[in-house]
Design an enzyme around this catalytic site. Structure first.
Site, PDB file in Angstrom:
ATOM      1  CD  GLN B 213     -39.279 -11.014 -10.274  1.00 54.95           C
ATOM      2  OE1 GLN B 213     -39.297  -9.868 -10.700  1.00 54.95           O
ATOM      3  NE2 GLN B 213     -38.205 -11.521  -9.693  1.00 54.95           N
ATOM      4  CD  GLU B 248     -38.140  -9.721  -4.502  1.00 50.45           C
ATOM      5  OE1 GLU B 248     -37.216  -9.462  -5.294  1.00 50.45           O
ATOM      6  OE2 GLU B 248     -37.933 -10.043  -3.312  1.00 50.45           O
ATOM      7  NE  ARG B 326     -28.331  -9.909  -2.082  1.00 50.65           N
ATOM      8  CZ  ARG B 326     -27.708 -11.089  -2.156  1.00 50.65           C
ATOM      9  NH1 ARG B 326     -26.518 -11.185  -2.714  1.00 50.65           N
ATOM     10  NH2 ARG B 326     -28.257 -12.179  -1.682  1.00 50.65           N
ATOM     11  CG  PHE B 360     -31.977  -7.351  -3.718  1.00 48.31           C
ATOM     12  CD1 PHE B 360     -33.275  -7.148  -4.142  1.00 48.31           C
ATOM     13  CD2 PHE B 360     -31.737  -7.449  -2.352  1.00 48.31           C
ATOM     14  CE1 PHE B 360     -34.318  -7.058  -3.218  1.00 48.31           C
ATOM     15  CE2 PHE B 360     -32.770  -7.361  -1.424  1.00 48.31           C
ATOM     16  CZ  PHE B 360     -34.060  -7.165  -1.855  1.00 48.31           C
ATOM     17  CB  THR B 458     -29.487 -10.909   3.367  1.00 49.40           C
ATOM     18  OG1 THR B 458     -30.472  -9.966   2.923  1.00 49.40           O
ATOM     19  CG2 THR B 458     -28.335 -10.936   2.376  1.00 49.40           C
ATOM     20  CB  ALA B 527     -32.124 -13.817  -3.776  1.00 49.22           C
ATOM     21  CD  GLU B 729     -29.827 -11.507  -7.641  1.00 51.74           C
ATOM     22  OE1 GLU B 729     -29.633 -12.546  -6.983  1.00 51.74           O
ATOM     23  OE2 GLU B 729     -30.233 -10.452  -7.146  1.00 51.74           O
TER      24      GLU B 729
END
Lengths: 487, 780
Positions: B213, B248, B326, B360, B458, B527, B729
């Site tokens: 990813q 990821e 998160r 996440f 974030t 995200a 998500e």
């Protein structure tokens, strides 16, 4: 006796003759590495995800049946005189998609697409035998296919709509049936197949007598029927299994029938083959078979193998023990028949002599006066390995327990009868008090273990509650979850 | 791509523009087996295969390593250890240098890669791996977070969010409750496992086909490991067979090993681990222990909360910092806390380093919030839905989060109200009570839970994206961007945006594989940001070209710029209309640049982690779901009877894809909260490392009735791409309604007087144990 040294099968539209098949070579590796047919995917290499689903057509009493199977744990040695159909075979010459494929496209049935060829093949098998399936039939056909993206909803919608995209009778596998049958019949020449030398041999006996002779001469050979267990010895444990004897193609072992109040199941009878008769004559066993593996595993795996491998969590031994099943073992031309429960001596140890094999299991039909039930508990309802499985065959006469045979899986090192519980019940009035009083006997019978499937405490509690359920249902109560009304 | 020979100059709408239900661009290839995943690529002559040798203890030092039998095994070409890494032996994505590629002297989890075998075939590599003789001096291992003491080691700096004086608020509250909740982790179970295929090039060059990813990160990791500059490394990925966050950072290891081997041997090297190794050696969703204290009044108004989120991070930080952050960002879910204190504890454990997974950390944060709602409801004898509605964020007031961002786009109340009506909540609540009163063994439960999910990375700097668009002289378009396709339909959505911009049919837009050579320095496709970021970047590129075309046409045809209008398949220039391709040819002849690199960065966002204040999220996505379940109180088995979902994706770019994300996300979330259980034994061995032991949902686990609707009235308050909203998500957490419906059914055995405190995953075993506990407490 005729002999040859190559495996012969049809791959899509092409006859294949392999003189160099290794005894532990899987169909998936053959397709992907040797044939570069990469539409068939490897997702788990243990027959649980279905990404490698292909169809295998075989002659069953002269009739050609196509079944979905897991190519990852299917050995080449089990494909002699079969027709292997992969996803590459579906698209028409003009580039148009097969109805099942087009429905999957139109209903947004693929996201990442990796599981998709496997789904297509499972749905293709369903479409051939049941072009207008119920939702329940779709779910059953897909028990062995995992999808992580779609949540299955669009796939089920596509499956239900596929029949509007084309006629199953005009499908190539339907129209070319006669030619395929002829080709397979020609391949099925009754010869013994032997490939490789010394300890690295692959053997396909000509018939059961030949099998008995081979095994007597090679008592250490690995017997492969459905390969749903042995397949993992190779793909996961990388065990050397040669010499290997493939018995899945022996018609004599694939007989199932009813005679003298018992159902006789040959050691090579798959769950799928056994389903119709068992579901009709002993309905709780039919319901149980629906929850063993996925469709692909049921098409390959055999009840004989489920017994012979001696696992404490095999699903069929407990109900068969409760029913008082017997087992025929054969060595050479000598046969002996023993109660099934005596076959299981200890963990990994069965009453099977070197050179001996399981030939058939005989299941007495439940007595009209008795009540038979079997329940399987697993983390996930379908395609999961048992945490606890309880089977009950209890006769009540004049409000008293006349006889009781209760057996469990997942509670001990072998499939095992709850003899202390039986003693606590037999002769007593069939009441809630009797049932509650009998529960303490479970501790005498079982000391279950904790593992990733369940804790010991849960196993014991659930095992006891199954007796409570049996009582509730026997007194007219309904206490079951049901996915479908009037299931 | 073929040129349209005849163009319909009256056409009212292009095929496949935005807000159309365009099918996934690869759907026809998926169903025919023609879609190429990395393992399906033709293997050049000389291709070798790698297999990783994994640690067999959870914690200890390597005292001896005898690989002679491995080297001598048939087909083995070489064996790599830490000594063979030319550059840095590290793939930590956060620069903490805590994640070796291959362990050199000590191992920190069972399954940690120690060496790699390179052999002529994959089978030979796997078999040779087993011949290693490695001895370890074992050290005590911390496996379970429940065993972590107060002074336990953290893998990264914790976060604290604080608004108001929560201790005082709880102390002053008429009522308060303390409790603890355990939330399990989750394996990604992407159907295509991790894989990398490295091709050596000239000089220091290498190209790696990686199922990732995050191609840019893989590029940097490979460069560091090889000790070459990033410009020597190209990473390409056309598609993944699923990612969900699991590719990821976790793809780095495989790409790096294959690249090192390829460069060392000057031969192509492929590394595709077996599923068991994949599940053992790669990180998962973090499991959490949540300690909560809530103060509330007799009406059910929450007055203050004090929360500690402890997470099993594994032996290295990986993304545990932002994941546990998160969790705190979503400790409120959709609820306003007048006073809040929330802290994270990213715990070091001797287990695989946990990583990103859809949501996440957010899902774990929200599950804590929903437990608090349950506690308040049971304490007061009220329907949890009443408590949920009472504590929702307001629109004009009661709208500041524990991280001091004002919620400006709140539609939770409307979403819940509409769903409550369409799902017939009140009537079914009554019916279920009647059913439960009569049914001895089977009990039903009902729950409706909301979701409010913050959209943006974030880490503010990740919120940027690039795209590359070429228009060829026949009018066909080549599209490339930094986002990766893992099944979510990103490529399709971005192509729709470009088609819409040029007003050409989508089959005129060629979707191409993501590669670091075309668009550099990209962020992970993660995200939920893929369409927001890459859609805007591609739109920017297309608009640059369009602007040049307009300038050219205006000048060449002597019309004002506003009289150059892009219509479906054609362009109106003053009073005449010409096919798009004709304009392109004219522009080419006039030497107009027909290629552009687009760029986008999310505006408005900022975040001061030390202060715990800022605006980390550009906007929020909202939804709600209502579940009805049946449980079997003899065994704990259950069935999801019905689920109703109302979710908003702004002005959807593609409703079909969005609904697919909602259905799929929901089922994946349901798996996390029900049957997917990760079990490590006392030695730190993962016992659930394959689909035979790790149970993701099946088709027959779907809700019997599954109604999914998009909130058609929704649009993004912010000017995102066509005012759409992210959808990857947020729907995952809709599945909380299943956990709470199970809890509701459990509670019925004691007349809803005892909070079931049902932990996740709610396996049949946990449900039965909760039934037993609630019964016992209810009888007291």
């Amino acid at each position: 006796m005729k002999a040859r040294s190559e495996i012969r099968f049809l791959l899509n539209g092409t006859p294949v003759a392999l003189g160099n098949a290794r005894p532990d070579e899987t169909l998936l590796d053959y397709l992907r590495l040797r044939q570069r047919l990469t539409g068939t995917k490897e997702g788990c290499a243990e027959g649980d995800c279905g990404a490698c689903t292909v169809l295998v057509g075989r002659l069953r009493k002269g009739e050609l049946v196509y079944e979905s199977v897991n190519a990852c744990i299917r050995f080449l040695g089990s494909l002699d005189a079969c027709h292997v159909v992969t996803v590459e075979h579906l698209k028409r010459a003009d580039g148009s998609l097969h109805p099942v494929q087009q429905a999957m496209v139109d209903y947004h049935g693929s996201q990442c697409g990796f599981c998709t060829p496997g789904f297509v093949m499972s749905l293709y098998a369903l479409w051939m035998r049941e072009p207008q399936p119920t939702e329940r039939a779709v779910e059953k056909a897909l028990q062995g296919n995992l999808c992580r993206c779609t949540g299955y909803e669009p796939i089920v919608r596509a499956a239900l709509a596929a029949s509007t995209y084309g006629n199953a009778m005009s499908d190539p596998l339907a129209t070319e049936r006669a030619a395929v049958i002829a080709a397979l019949n020609q391949m099925k020449d009754g010869a013994r197949v032997e490939i490789g030398s010394a300890q690295d041999r692959l053997l396909i006996p000509a018939n059961v007598d030949d099998f008995a002779a081979i095994l007597e001469a090679e008592p250490k050979a690995t017997i492969v029927a459905g390969a749903t267990d042995v397949g993992l010895w190779v793909t996961k444990f990388m065990r050397e299994i040669a010499p290997v004897v493939f018995i899945g193609g022996l018609d004599e072992l694939r007989d199932i029938g009813e005679e003298n109040g018992a159902i006789h199941i040959g050691a090579g009878v798959s769950y799928s083959d056994a389903f119709a008769l068992l579901a009709k004559r002993i309905p709780p066993l039919g319901a149980l078979i629906d929850r063993i593996g996925g469709e692909q595993v049921r098409n390959m795996g055999t009840i004989g193998g489920n017994i012979a491998n001696g696992s404490p969590i095999g699903d069929t031994p407990p109900p068969l023990i409760a029913l008082g099943a017997t087992l025929t073992l054969r060595k050479g031309n000598t046969r002996r028949t023993i109660p099934l429960e005596d076959f299981f001596i200890d963990y990994g140890k069965q009453d099977r002599a070197p050179g001996e094999f399981v030939e058939a299991v005989h299941v007495p039909l439940p007595d009209a006066a008795s009540r038979f039930a079997v329940w399987k508990i697993s983390k996930r309802r379908d395609e999961d390995i048992t945490a606890v499985l309880g089977a009950f065959d209890i006769s009540i006469a004049d409000g008293r327990v006349e006889a009781a045979r209760i057996a469990y899986g997942g509670m001990a090192a072998t499939p095992k009868r709850a003899k202390a519980v039986e003693v606590a019940l037999v002769g007593k009035p069939w009441t809630e008090e009797t049932v509650e009083a009998a529960l303490s006997a479970y501790e005498e019978d079982f000391q279950p273990i904790s593992d990733m499937r369940a804790s010991a405490g849960y196993r014991m509690m659930a095992a006891k509650n199954l007796l409570r359920r049996f009582y509730l249902e026997s007194t007219g109560g309904s206490a079951k979850l049901s996915r479908y009304e009037a299931a | 791509m073929t040129r349209h020979e005849t163009l319909d100059l009256e056409k009212a709408r292009i095929a496949g523009g935005v807000a159309s239900d365009q099918k996934h661009d690869s759907a026809h290839k998926h169903v025919s087996g023609e879609a190429v995943y990395i393992d399906d690529m033709p293997e050049p002559a000389g291709t070798l295969h790698a297999c990783l040798g994994l640690s067999e203890v959870a914690h200890g030092t390597i005292t001896s390593m005898d690989l002679s039998k491995v080297r001598a095994a048939p087909g083995v070409v070489t064996v790599l250890t830490a000594d063979d890494i030319p550059g840095e032996n590290d793939i930590s994505p956060t620069g903490l240098h805590d994640e070796p590629i291959l362990a050199s002297d000590r191992v920190q989890f069972f399954g940690q890669p120690v060496f790699a075998v390179i052999a002529e075939t994959r089978d030979a590599a796997r078999r040779a791996c087993r011949l290693a003789k490695i001895e370890y001096a074992e050290e005590p291992a911390l496996i379970d977070i429940a065993d972590a003491g107060a002074d336990a080691r953290l893998v990264t700096a914790p976060l604290k969010l604080e608004r108001g004086d929560s201790a005082a608020a709880i102390a002053a509250a008429p009522r308060s409750i303390k409790g603890q909740m355990r939330v399990g982790g989750q394996d990604h179970f992407y159907l295509e496992g991790q894989i990398a295929f490295a091709m050596p090039g000239e000089d220091g060059d290498v190209t790696v086909f990686s199922s990732t990813q995050h191609p840019s990160e893989v590029q940097h990791m490979v460069a560091h490991a090889l000790g070459v500059s990033s410009h020597a490394v190209t990473i390409e990925v056309r598609r993944m067979g699923g990612g969900f966050g699991g590719k990821e950072t976790q793809a780095n290891l495989f790409a790096v090993i294959s690249a090192i081997a390829a460069k060392k041997l000057n031969r192509p090297v492929k590394l595709r681990p077996d599923r068991d190794d994949d599940m053992t050696a790669t990180g998962k969703r973090h499991d959490f222990l949540i300690d909560y204290e809530v103060g509330f009044d007799d009406e059910g108004n929450i007055l203050g909360v004090d929360l500690t989120y402890a997470a099993r991070c594994g032996y290295a930080a990986d993304l545990s910092g932002p994941v546990t952050d998160r969790a705190l960002f979503h400790c409120d879910n959709a609820y306003f806390y007048p006073a809040a204190r929330a802290v994270s504890r990213p715990l070091y454990t001797n287990t695989v380093s946990n990583t990103a997974f859809r949501g996440f950390g957010g899902p774990q944060g929200m599950v804590g919030a929903e437990r608090i709602i349950d506690e308040v409801a049971f304490a007061l004898g009220k329907d949890p839905l009443e408590i949920r509605k009472k504590n929702l964020y307001g629109t004009d007031d009661r709208n500041v989060t524990p991280y001091h961002q004002t919620v400006e786009d709140n539609v939770a109340e409307r979403v819940i109200a509409e769903l409550e009506a369409s799902a017939d909540y009140a009537a079914r609540r009554r019916e279920i009570a009647v059913f439960n009163a009569k049914s001895q063994v089977i009990k039903r439960g009902l729950a409706l839970t909301p979701v409010k999910f913050g959209i943006s990375f974030t880490a503010t700097h990740f919120n940027q994206a690039g795209a590359l668009v070429h228009v060829y002289t026949d009018g066909s378009v080549h599209l490339n961007h930094g986002g990766t396709e893992m099944g979510q339909g990103l490529y399709t959505k971005v192509a729709q945006v470009v088609a819409e911009e040029f007003q050409i049919d989508i089959d005129q837009v060629k979707i191409t594989a993501t590669t670091t050579g075309k668009v550099p320095n990209t962020s992970a496709t993660a995200a939920s940001s893929g369409s927001d970021l890459n859609g805007m970047a591609a739109q920017d590129a297309a608009r640059q070209i369009k602007t040049r075309l307009i300038d050219f046409a205006s000048e060449a045809h002597d019309v004002p710029k506003d009289q150059v209008v892009f219509l479906p398949g054609r362009v109106r220039i003053g009073n005449r209309e010409i096919p798009f391709a004709d304009l392109i040819r004219e522009a080419y002849m006039a030497r107009i640049q027909l290629s552009a690199a687009g760029f986008y960065k999310t505006p408005k966002i900022h975040w001061d982690r030390d202060k715990g204040q800022g605006r980390p999220f550009y906007y929020f996505a909202y939804g709600a779901a209502c579940a009805e379940v049946s449980i079997d109180t003899l065994t704990g088995e259950y069935m999801v009877e019905r689920v109703d979902i109302l979710h908003e994706t702004g002005r959807s770019l593609n409703r079909a894809i969005d609904i697919g994300q909602i259905e799929g996300g929901f089922i994946q979330g349901m798996g996390w909260l029900t049957t997917e259980e990760l079990v490590w034994d006392g030695k730190g061995r993962l016992r659930t490392h394959a689909p035979s032991t790790y149970k993701i949902p099946l088709a027959s686990d779907r809700p019997k009735v599954f109604n999914v609707a998009l909130a058609d009235w929704a649009e993004n308050a912010e000017p995102t791409v066509h005012r759409s909203k992210a959808v990857g998500e947020p729907p995952f957490m809709l599945a909380m309604c299943v956990l709470h419906a199970l809890s509701d059914a459990v509670a019925s055995v004691a007349d809803h007087k005892v909070c079931p405190r049902l932990d996740a995953p709610a396996t049949p075993e946990r449900v039965l144990m909760a039934v037993e506990r609630v019964r016992a407490e209810g009888a007291r």
